[in-house]
Design a protein around this motif. Structure first.
Motif, short mmCIF file in Angstrom:
data_model
loop_
_atom_site.label_atom_id
_atom_site.label_comp_id
_atom_site.label_asym_id
_atom_site.label_seq_id
_atom_site.Cartn_x
_atom_site.Cartn_y
_atom_site.Cartn_z
N ASN A 215 11.37 0.27 -15.93
CA ASN A 215 12.41 0.22 -16.96
C ASN A 215 11.79 0.39 -18.35
OD1 ASN A 215 14.95 -1.00 -15.35
ND2 ASN A 215 13.10 -2.06 -14.69
N SER A 216 10.70 1.13 -18.44
CA SER A 216 9.89 1.14 -19.65
C SER A 216 10.65 1.65 -20.87
CB SER A 216 8.63 1.98 -19.44
OG SER A 216 8.97 3.30 -19.07
N LEU A 217 11.38 2.74 -20.74
CA LEU A 217 12.06 3.32 -21.89
C LEU A 217 13.10 2.36 -22.45
CD1 LEU A 217 12.16 5.85 -23.66
CD2 LEU A 217 14.02 6.69 -22.20
N ASP A 218 13.84 1.70 -21.56
CA ASP A 218 14.86 0.74 -22.01
C ASP A 218 14.22 -0.43 -22.74
OD1 ASP A 218 16.87 2.25 -20.88
OD2 ASP A 218 16.81 1.18 -18.97
N LEU A 285 -0.52 -0.01 -16.75
CA LEU A 285 0.73 -0.25 -17.47
C LEU A 285 0.99 0.84 -18.49
CD1 LEU A 285 3.16 -2.02 -18.23
CD2 LEU A 285 1.63 -3.35 -19.69
N ILE A 286 -0.03 1.18 -19.27
CA ILE A 286 0.14 2.21 -20.31
C ILE A 286 0.42 3.57 -19.69
CG2 ILE A 286 -1.08 3.47 -22.12
CD1 ILE A 286 -2.49 0.86 -22.84
N SER A 287 -0.37 3.94 -18.69
CA SER A 287 -0.17 5.25 -18.05
C SER A 287 1.20 5.33 -17.39
CB SER A 287 -1.28 5.52 -17.04
OG SER A 287 -1.26 4.54 -16.01
N GLY A 288 1.62 4.23 -16.75
CA GLY A 288 2.94 4.23 -16.11
C GLY A 288 4.06 4.36 -17.11
N MET A 289 3.95 3.65 -18.23
CA MET A 289 4.98 3.73 -19.27
C MET A 289 5.07 5.13 -19.87
SD MET A 289 4.14 0.09 -21.10
CE MET A 289 4.85 0.63 -22.64
#
Length: 756
Positions: A215-218, A285-289
């Motif tokens: 749900n990174s963008l949200d 976390l950073i790469s996934g986001m």
């Protein structure tokens, strides 16, 4: 003693009933956790099966195994483009509300000791199972939840976060829930001091990060979620939760560093002690986001809260050039294929990037990009993005801040030449548009790189002073640069009495007075030609006083500095009563001769009672020895003369050849010659003041020995203890030699007698 456990707070939840709505709230994970354990021992024994791998307790603290599982968990995570279905927020039932209110009242009574509090917190968190979202987002109960998360042990904390992991993004995006989520993150950071819980915390963070990536963008673009996500990133990096200066640097601090007024604080690890973090988890976390948000990168570029998250990511990755050379082009909208081929900035995206820098959020993001960009990428940004657009961006209300950041991070003369060719000849235009920050950055960078200095000085003079104007108007016009350039009839402009000095005008002059004397003659003439009343007004102003101090610290001749100080005579008492201008009084004292110093102290004597009640007064009274002058003026003069003599002796012994040959009027009058070693000069000054106060000659006691003393000790400097040892050893050896000599003489005498 407060009773705890089932007798104190009766459980209201007996058997968890799973219905369709409960599944929506995530209670399917927690049905087996019905009922509370009676004490902390039972909870600890059964923690292993609650959302964790049962074998994890046998792993070491390095967390290697959990890190391997982290890769799998992130690989299996859902795509960001398909956000989870919204959670239906149920109202907290009255019985549960009453229960948590009782806990709140119990904690408010201050009758609970530390151990009891931890047990109560654990029991209450178990009561929250299946209701975490409702409780955390309730405006009243959320405060109690924060207290519980702060007071519980690490196992209860991790169980709570595991239980609500799939709800964590939605809790973080709620106004009240975001405070609960951030409290939980800070509590985890505090528990990391215990090595034994590292793998436990890592598993918990992995579960949370998996949901964040989905749900990174949200979360990134939510005003509450953005703040929680930044705290989570800091925790994974290992930045202490109380390092507020790392999280929120003031714009004034950044500006001071860019203009060389303050030494840069952040480099590499940002100057802070980095605790043990979770580097692999942070990377995932950073790469996934970023991977999930790649197709929506335009949203992140212009969104205020998303931009803040990206800025945090970039700052946390300072020094990791390989990662930054892939992340930054992605943020600029470049294709991944071209980046892999080494073409970091494509020409096709340049017009869009230039337009984006006129947006507030992206302008801030570009400032950070320029701060952290590796050198090869920074060069491409200059030559491809900023070249031929510098004046356009410098003229824009948002874009000019990106240009300021670019100029402040220039490293080479050819880069400065490129910038100068576009905006160096348009300094007057920039000042007329109110873009004085760009001009200040240009002057500070030329001074730092020691290039284009004369061009900068001359261009600034031409911008504020025409060929027919007197040079004495230069400094006043820069001090009130906004009023001068916004004045319709500039020929009739005069010193605006009672107006505040413009902050950026003050910063520009502070940078100018760091230039060599031969470059700033018009500025020196201007400031020393100001009327006495105007100099007093400037010295009273918080920004203007710094300009006076900058001039006194400059390489200008001592007699010109004293000429300016004389204009303030009769007003030093008035200035000393103000916090900002008291520093100016101290500077004036340091750069004055004996008669001027006595005049300054005389003015402070009458106000010493009132001055002692101010914040800055005691320091100033002690520094200038006002009490000593009031009680024993002759002794004060003698002490000042002794101090001046020590300064001159130090100057003659350690000054450069140029400074030795020049005519000086005391060390303080020309201490600018030692600007390359300010710490040494400060230490020396303190040594001299201490020893002149105690009546001991400075050079005799401070460790600065003359040549003959060094020769006597074989070129070494001895401490008092070592000298005592050497002396005692010398006495011992001397007495031994004397005894040996006496013994030999007796023996020789005996032989002579026998021989006779």
């Amino acid at each position: 003693m407060v009773s705890v456990g089932s007798r104190a707070l009766t459980s209201k939840r007996h058997k968890t009933c799973i219905v369709s709505e409960d599944h929506l709230m995530g209670e399917d994970k927690l049905a087996h956790k019905s009922g509370r354990k009676k004490n902390a021992m039972n909870r600890k024994a059964e923690r292993g099966g609650h959302g964790f791998d049962e074998n994890k307790t046998h792993r070491n603290a390095s967390g290697t195994d959990s890190g391997m599982r982290s890769n799998k968990k992130f690989t299996d995570s859902k795509s960001t483009s398909a956000p989870q279905s919204s959670f239906i927020r149920k109202q907290v039932d009255p019985e549960t509300t009453k229960y948590f209110m009782e806990i709140s009242n119990l904690f408010g009574s201050d009758n609970v000791d530390f151990e009891e509090r931890s047990v109560i917190c654990g029991n209450a968190l178990e009561e929250a199972v299946g209701k975490e979202f409702e409780l955390a987002t309730d405006y009243i109960i959320s405060h109690t939840m924060q207290s519980l998360l702060e007071g519980c042990n690490v196992e209860d904390l991790c169980n709570f976060l595991h239980s609500c992991a799939n709800q964590f993004p939605f809790i973080a995006m709620d106004r009240s829930g975001s405070h609960v989520a951030e409290t939980a993150i800070k509590s985890l950071a505090m528990h990391l001091q215990d090595e034994d819980v590292y793998s436990l915390v890592e598993d918990t963070l992995t579960a949370i990060c998996k949901e964040i990536v989905a749900n990174s963008l949200d979360v990134m673009c939510n005003c509450h979620g953005s703040h929680v996500l930044r705290s989570l990133l800091h925790l994974c990096k290992g930045v202490p939760p109380d390092s507020s200066e790392f999280h929120n640097r003031k714009s004034s601090t950044t500006l001071a560093e860019r203009l060389n007024v303050k030494a840069p604080r952040f480099n590499g690890d940002h100057g802070f002690h980095i605790q043990r973090g979770f580097p692999e988890l942070l990377k995932l976390l950073i790469s996934g986001m970023l991977k999930g948000a790649r197709k929506d990168v335009r949203i992140l570029q212009v969104d205020q809260y998303g931009s803040l998250v990206i800025q945090t990511i970039l700052k946390l990755m300072v020094g990791q050039d390989d990662e930054l050379t892939h992340i930054i082009p992605t943020l600029l909208g470049c294709s991944e294929k071209d980046v892999m081929e080494g073409n970091y900035v494509q020409i096709s995206v340049v017009p869009d990037v230039v337009d984006l820098m006129k947006e507030t959020a992206f302008s801030h993001l570009m400032e950070v990009i320029l701060e952290v960009a590796p050198e090869n990428l920074f060069n491409e940004l200059i030559t491809k993005v900023f070249q031929n657009s510098l004046f356009e961006l410098s003229s824009h209300p948002c874009g000019n801040f990106a240009v300021q950041a670019l100029i402040s991070h220039l490293k080479y003369e050819d880069q400065m030449e490129l910038v100068w060719s576009e905006i160096g000849t348009k300094i007057r235009d920039l000042l007329e548009m109110g873009r004085s920050g760009v001009v200040a950055s240009l002057i500070a960078t030329s001074q730092r790189l020691q290039t284009h200095e004369q061009k900068c000085c001359e261009a600034l003079v031409r911008a504020v002073c025409s060929a027919n104007d007197s040079p004495k108007c230069i400094v006043p016009r820069i001090l009130f640069i906004d009023r001068y350039f916004f004045c319709e009839d500039k020929a009739k402009w005069d010193f605006p009495s009672g107006a505040k000095v413009h902050v950026m005008g003050s910063l520009i002059l502070q940078a100018v007075f760091r230039y060599r004397t031969d470059l700033i003659q018009p500025y020196i003439t201007s400031i020393t030609s100001m009327e006495d009343s105007h100099v007093l007004e400037v010295a009273k102003d918080s920004s203007g006083s710094r300009v006076v101090e900058a001039f006194l610290n400059s390489d200008a001749p001592a007699k010109l500095k004293r000429r300016l100080i004389m204009k303030l005579r009769g007003h030093f008492g008035e200035l000393s009563m103000q916090s900002s201008s008291s520093f100016t009084v101290e500077k004036c004292y340091n750069f004055s001769n004996m008669s001027l110093r006595e005049a300054i102290v005389s003015e402070l004597v009458a106000l010493r009672s009132d001055l002692s009640k101010t914040k800055q007064g005691p320091h100033l009274l002690r520094k200038l020895d006002v009490e000593g002058f009031a009680s024993r003026p002759d002794q004060w003069r003698s002490k000042q003369a002794s101090r001046e003599s020590a300064y001159k002796e130090f100057h003659d012994t350690f000054g450069s050849g140029k400074s030795k040959s020049s005519k000086t009027d005391g060390f303080l009058a020309d201490n600018s010659k030692y600007k390359s070693h300010p710490k040494d000069v400060k230490t020396m000054r303190q040594e001299i003041e201490h020893h002149t106060t105690s009546g001991t000659p400075f050079l005799k006691m401070s460790g600065f020995k003359n040549k003959s003393e060094k020769d006597r000790h074989g070129g070494k400097q001895y401490s008092r203890a070592s000298m005592d040892i050497d002396t005692s050893e010398g006495k011992t050896k001397s007495s031994k030699r004397k005894r040996n000599k006496d013994q030999s003489e007796k023996t020789a005498s005996g032989k002579r007698k026998r021989k006779m």
